[in-house]
Design an enzyme around this catalytic site. Structure first.
Site, PDB file in Angstrom:
ATOM      1  CD  GLU A  13      -1.403  -2.347   2.001  1.00 34.72           C
ATOM      2  OE1 GLU A  13      -0.182  -2.402   2.277  1.00 34.72           O
ATOM      3  OE2 GLU A  13      -2.195  -3.271   2.265  1.00 34.72           O
ATOM      4  N   GLY A  39       8.435  -5.999   1.106  1.00 33.74           N
ATOM      5  CA  GLY A  39       9.302  -5.125   0.325  1.00 33.74           C
ATOM      6  C   GLY A  39       8.759  -3.722   0.496  1.00 33.74           C
ATOM      7  CB  THR A 128       7.564 -13.896  -1.291  1.00 34.51           C
ATOM      8  OG1 THR A 128       7.698 -14.362   0.055  1.00 34.51           O
ATOM      9  CG2 THR A 128       6.468 -12.841  -1.354  1.00 34.51           C
ATOM     10  NE  ARG A 142       3.873 -27.023  21.166  1.00 38.55           N
ATOM     11  CZ  ARG A 142       2.950 -27.705  21.835  1.00 38.55           C
ATOM     12  NH1 ARG A 142       2.698 -27.377  23.083  1.00 38.55           N
ATOM     13  NH2 ARG A 142       2.313 -28.699  21.280  1.00 38.55           N
ATOM     14  CD  GLN A 222       3.871  -9.686   5.121  1.00 42.00           C
ATOM     15  OE1 GLN A 222       3.821  -9.860   6.323  1.00 42.00           O
ATOM     16  NE2 GLN A 222       5.017  -9.524   4.493  1.00 42.00           N
ATOM     17  NE  ARG A 301       5.264 -12.794  -6.790  1.00 43.87           N
ATOM     18  CZ  ARG A 301       4.591 -13.399  -5.829  1.00 43.87           C
ATOM     19  NH1 ARG A 301       3.958 -14.524  -6.089  1.00 43.87           N
ATOM     20  NH2 ARG A 301       4.540 -12.894  -4.618  1.00 43.87           N
ATOM     21  NE  ARG A 303       3.240  -4.556  -5.963  1.00 47.00           N
ATOM     22  CZ  ARG A 303       3.912  -3.431  -5.677  1.00 47.00           C
ATOM     23  NH1 ARG A 303       3.463  -2.257  -6.076  1.00 47.00           N
ATOM     24  NH2 ARG A 303       5.026  -3.481  -4.969  1.00 47.00           N
TER      25      ARG A 303
HETATM   26  P1  GDP Z   1       4.790  -1.253   0.985  1.00 50.18           P
HETATM   27  O1  GDP Z   1       5.141  -2.690   0.871  1.00 50.18           O
HETATM   28  O2  GDP Z   1       3.454  -1.035   1.598  1.00 50.18           O
HETATM   29  O3  GDP Z   1       5.854  -0.425   1.642  1.00 50.18           O
HETATM   30  O4  GDP Z   1       4.661  -0.722  -0.527  1.00 50.18           O
HETATM   31  P2  GDP Z   1       5.676  -1.023  -1.747  1.00 50.18           P
HETATM   32  O5  GDP Z   1       6.910  -0.267  -1.538  1.00 50.18           O
HETATM   33  O6  GDP Z   1       5.791  -2.500  -1.968  1.00 50.18           O
HETATM   34  O7  GDP Z   1       4.847  -0.493  -2.970  1.00 50.18           O
HETATM   35  C1  GDP Z   1       4.429   0.833  -3.059  1.00 50.18           C
HETATM   36  C2  GDP Z   1       5.036   1.446  -4.333  1.00 50.18           C
HETATM   37  O8  GDP Z   1       4.370   2.661  -4.632  1.00 50.18           O
HETATM   38  C3  GDP Z   1       6.489   1.814  -4.207  1.00 50.18           C
HETATM   39  O9  GDP Z   1       7.129   1.669  -5.445  1.00 50.18           O
HETATM   40  C4  GDP Z   1       6.449   3.289  -3.791  1.00 50.18           C
HETATM   41  O10 GDP Z   1       7.620   4.006  -4.158  1.00 50.18           O
HETATM   42  C5  GDP Z   1       5.271   3.761  -4.589  1.00 50.18           C
HETATM   43  N1  GDP Z   1       4.490   4.860  -4.007  1.00 50.18           N
HETATM   44  C6  GDP Z   1       4.196   5.101  -2.706  1.00 50.18           C
HETATM   45  N2  GDP Z   1       3.338   6.125  -2.595  1.00 50.18           N
HETATM   46  C7  GDP Z   1       3.077   6.545  -3.859  1.00 50.18           C
HETATM   47  C8  GDP Z   1       2.232   7.547  -4.411  1.00 50.18           C
HETATM   48  O11 GDP Z   1       1.523   8.272  -3.729  1.00 50.18           O
HETATM   49  N3  GDP Z   1       2.222   7.660  -5.784  1.00 50.18           N
HETATM   50  C9  GDP Z   1       2.960   6.863  -6.589  1.00 50.18           C
HETATM   51  N4  GDP Z   1       2.867   7.050  -7.905  1.00 50.18           N
HETATM   52  N5  GDP Z   1       3.757   5.909  -6.093  1.00 50.18           N
HETATM   53  C10 GDP Z   1       3.810   5.748  -4.761  1.00 50.18           C
HETATM   54  P1  IMO Z   2       4.583  -5.880   1.938  1.00 50.08           P
HETATM   55  O1  IMO Z   2       5.019  -5.769   3.370  1.00 50.08           O
HETATM   56  C1  IMO Z   2       2.231  -8.029  -1.048  1.00 50.08           C
HETATM   57  C2  IMO Z   2       1.699 -12.344  -0.428  1.00 50.08           C
HETATM   58  C3  IMO Z   2       2.352 -13.259  -1.434  1.00 50.08           C
HETATM   59  C4  IMO Z   2       1.409 -14.446  -1.400  1.00 50.08           C
HETATM   60  C5  IMO Z   2       1.026 -14.506   0.082  1.00 50.08           C
HETATM   61  C6  IMO Z   2       1.838 -15.476   0.902  1.00 50.08           C
HETATM   62  O2  IMO Z   2       5.597  -5.448   0.956  1.00 50.08           O
HETATM   63  O3  IMO Z   2       3.258  -5.253   1.747  1.00 50.08           O
HETATM   64  P2  IMO Z   2       4.326 -15.560   1.829  1.00 50.08           P
HETATM   65  O4  IMO Z   2       5.638 -15.344   1.139  1.00 50.08           O
HETATM   66  O5  IMO Z   2       4.058 -14.625   2.948  1.00 50.08           O
HETATM   67  O6  IMO Z   2       4.113 -16.990   2.211  1.00 50.08           O
HETATM   68  O7  IMO Z   2       3.221 -15.251   0.684  1.00 50.08           O
HETATM   69  O8  IMO Z   2       1.206 -13.198   0.591  1.00 50.08           O
HETATM   70  N1  IMO Z   2       2.611 -11.363   0.214  1.00 50.08           N
HETATM   71  C7  IMO Z   2       2.651 -10.062  -0.089  1.00 50.08           C
HETATM   72  N2  IMO Z   2       1.984  -9.360  -1.021  1.00 50.08           N
HETATM   73  N3  IMO Z   2       3.060  -7.403  -0.186  1.00 50.08           N
HETATM   74  C8  IMO Z   2       3.713  -8.095   0.775  1.00 50.08           C
HETATM   75  O9  IMO Z   2       4.454  -7.485   1.725  1.00 50.08           O
HETATM   76  C9  IMO Z   2       3.552  -9.485   0.836  1.00 50.08           C
HETATM   77  N4  IMO Z   2       4.052 -10.469   1.616  1.00 50.08           N
HETATM   78  C10 IMO Z   2       3.461 -11.602   1.238  1.00 50.08           C
HETATM   79  O10 IMO Z   2       2.408 -12.665  -2.710  1.00 50.08           O
HETATM   80  O11 IMO Z   2       0.244 -14.161  -2.124  1.00 50.08           O
HETATM   81 MG    MG Z   3       5.716  -4.107  -0.596  1.00 47.37          MG
END
Ligand code: GDP
Ligand code: IMO
Ligand code: MG
Length: 422
Positions: A13, A39, A128, A142, A222, A301, A303
């Site tokens: 998000e 990530g 992942t 455990r 997540q 991958r 989304r």
């Molecule tokens: P997280 O896992 O919740 O920290 O989110 P991710 O980093 O996996 O994915 C969010 C992506 O959206 C990243 O590439 C950020 O740099 C980008 N991002 C975050 N906020 C914004 C926004 O307001 N606009 C755009 N265009 N990109 C954003």
């Molecule tokens: P952040 O913190 C998006 C998804 C995987 C899969 C399911 C289970 O960046 O938001 P796992 O490896 O946990 O066994 O995978 O959960 N998943 C995520 N999807 N953002 C993540 O983390 C995720 N971590 C796991 O794609 O569907």
């Molecule tokens: Mg992420």
């Protein structure tokens, strides 16, 4: 005082960006669950930096970053992450604290993840493949290995016992596509390096900070719809991604939690398999993917993309007691004629506004359509200057969600963040 930051959808998000943005208000940022399946992207000096296990306050000199007991840690990936982060200017050695009680991801956990997914075939979770599920399974069963074991004289013995148990399962799956010797060499090399960091009983440390009136931000990984209990089971991760995870993953009592900040995209994405009622399996979905660069920060991958799902968002807000919202990637919606929002589900022809037990691949959504906007909003700093159509969309969401949207993000950079005092 403890505030919590949670993803309310299926992850990605924008938690990393907002945690980094909010860090100057906090003395401590702490991770409480998940591991390198996460990530979290931050923009540091105009460059994108991805964190997997390190908390997102690591680029601020005056912020302690804690990896709590609820996290699972892979030494190999962790050392790579530390090297990248130090190079980019992160304050790892000074500011990082790791709980002795966090669990170790072993090479055989990663192999088991791959073996289990391969065996599921079409029904695979889309994991992942970072070893998350098998490591949490050993923890709950455990028989896991906690990170503090690396200081014990029995470490190798316990490692071998765990490895043998996993190998029996891998054998059961008939999975042979791995080179354990090479993985073990990397693993023990990384464990050796890991020992020099600062290990703590993080539950005591965190509670001392609370007593000292420090401000703590608990950073979720997540999203709520991937929660092991409340998410789209079995297409979920293996930890509690909702607010309850903070209590068990850091040793923080519920009464210490003040604000629960929920993060959502102005639309919705999901990576991996499982239900996605508002998914756009068409050109509009592709447009969202292209405009929003919707490719996994950890795995690369593509989304899956769709409109916002208000049924799932309301559910996530209810589960965690969210009282503040951040709407991310609002800029990505510029250029759509209409912006739609899922307001109810149709499950086998029956209308529902709940995420029920029967939430599965066959759930469709009922939509409400709102006028879109054409303007580029990426440079706007002030809420009042936003186009009326954007403000109308925000007002609509606030009335549906019964919660104020305090932050509107209009780009990945720190400065592309509009704060509202509401
Ligand atoms: P997280 O896992 O919740 O920290 O989110 P991710 O980093 O996996 O994915 C969010 C992506 O959206 C990243 O590439 C950020 O740099 C980008 N991002 C975050 N906020 C914004 C926004 O307001 N606009 C755009 N265009 N990109 C954003
Ligand atoms: P952040 O913190 C998006 C998804 C995987 C899969 C399911 C289970 O960046 O938001 P796992 O490896 O946990 O066994 O995978 O959960 N998943 C995520 N999807 N953002 C993540 O983390 C995720 N971590 C796991 O794609 O569907
Ligand atoms: Mg992420």
């Amino acid at each position: 005082m403890v505030d919590v930051l949670l993803g309310l959808q299926w992850g990605d998000e924008g938690k990393g960006k907002i945690a980094d943005f909010l860090t100057p208000k906090y003395d401590v940022v702490a991770r409480f669950q998940g591991g390198p399946n996460a990530g979290h992207s931050l923009e540091i000096n105009g460059k994108r930096h991805v964190l997997n296990t390190l908390p997102s306050g690591i680029f601020h000199e005056n912020c302690i970053n804690i990896i709590g007991n609820g996290v699972v840690l892979d030494p190999v990936r962790f050392m790579e992450e530390i090297d990248r982060t130090v190079e980019a200017g992160g304050f790892v050695e000074q500011n990082l604290r790791i709980s002795y009680k966090a669990h170790l991801i072993l090479p055989t956990h990663k192999i088991l993840d791959a073996a289990s997914e391969a065996a599921k075939g079409e029904a695979k979770i889309g994991s992942t493949l970072r070893g998350i599920g098998p490591t949490y399974r050993d923890k709950i069963g455990r028989s896991g290995l906690r990170i503090g074991e690396i200081f014990s004289k029995d470490f190798i013995l316990k490692y071998k016992q765990s490895k043998e148990r996993s190998l029996a399962l891998i054998d059961h799956y008939g999975f042979t596509d791995f080179d354990l010797d090479a993985m073990e060499e990397e693993f023990f090399g990384a464990v050796e390096r890991l020992r020099k960091y600062q290990f703590v009983n993080s539950e005591y440390l965190v509670n001392q900070y609370i007593t000292d009136n420090k401000n703590i931000l608990a950073e979720g990984a997540q999203g709520s719809m991937l929660d092991i209990d409340f998410g789209s089971y079995p297409f979920v991760t293996s930890s509690n991604t909702t607010a309850g995870g903070v209590c068990t993953g850091l040793g923080i009592a519920p009464r210490h939690i003040e604000n629960v900040i929920g993060i959502f995209k102005a639309y919705c994405t999901r990576v991996g398999s499982g239900p996605f009622p508002t998914e756009l399996d068409n050109q509009q979905g592709q447009d969202l993917r292209d405009k929003g660069s919707e490719y996994g920060a950890t795995t690369g991958r593509p989304r899956r993309c769709g409109w916002i799902d208000l049924v799932a968002l309301k559910y996530a807000i209810m589960l965690s007691g969210v009282n503040k919202l951040c709407m991310m990637k609002s800029d990505v919606l510029s250029g759509f004629d209409t912006v739609d929002a899922g307001v109810a589900y149709l499950v086998d022809g029956n209308r529902s506004t709940e995420v029920g037990f029967d939430y599965s691949g066959s759930v469709n959504a009922e939509f409400v359509s709102k006028p879109g906007w054409k303007e580029d909003i990426t440079a706007i700093q002030d809420y009042d200057v936003l186009p009326d159509t954007v403000k109308d969309y925000i007002t609509f969401l606030e009335s549906q969600l019964d919660t104020g949207i305090n932050i509107i993000s209009v780009g990945p950079g720190r400065t592309q963040t509009i704060e509202r005092n509401i």
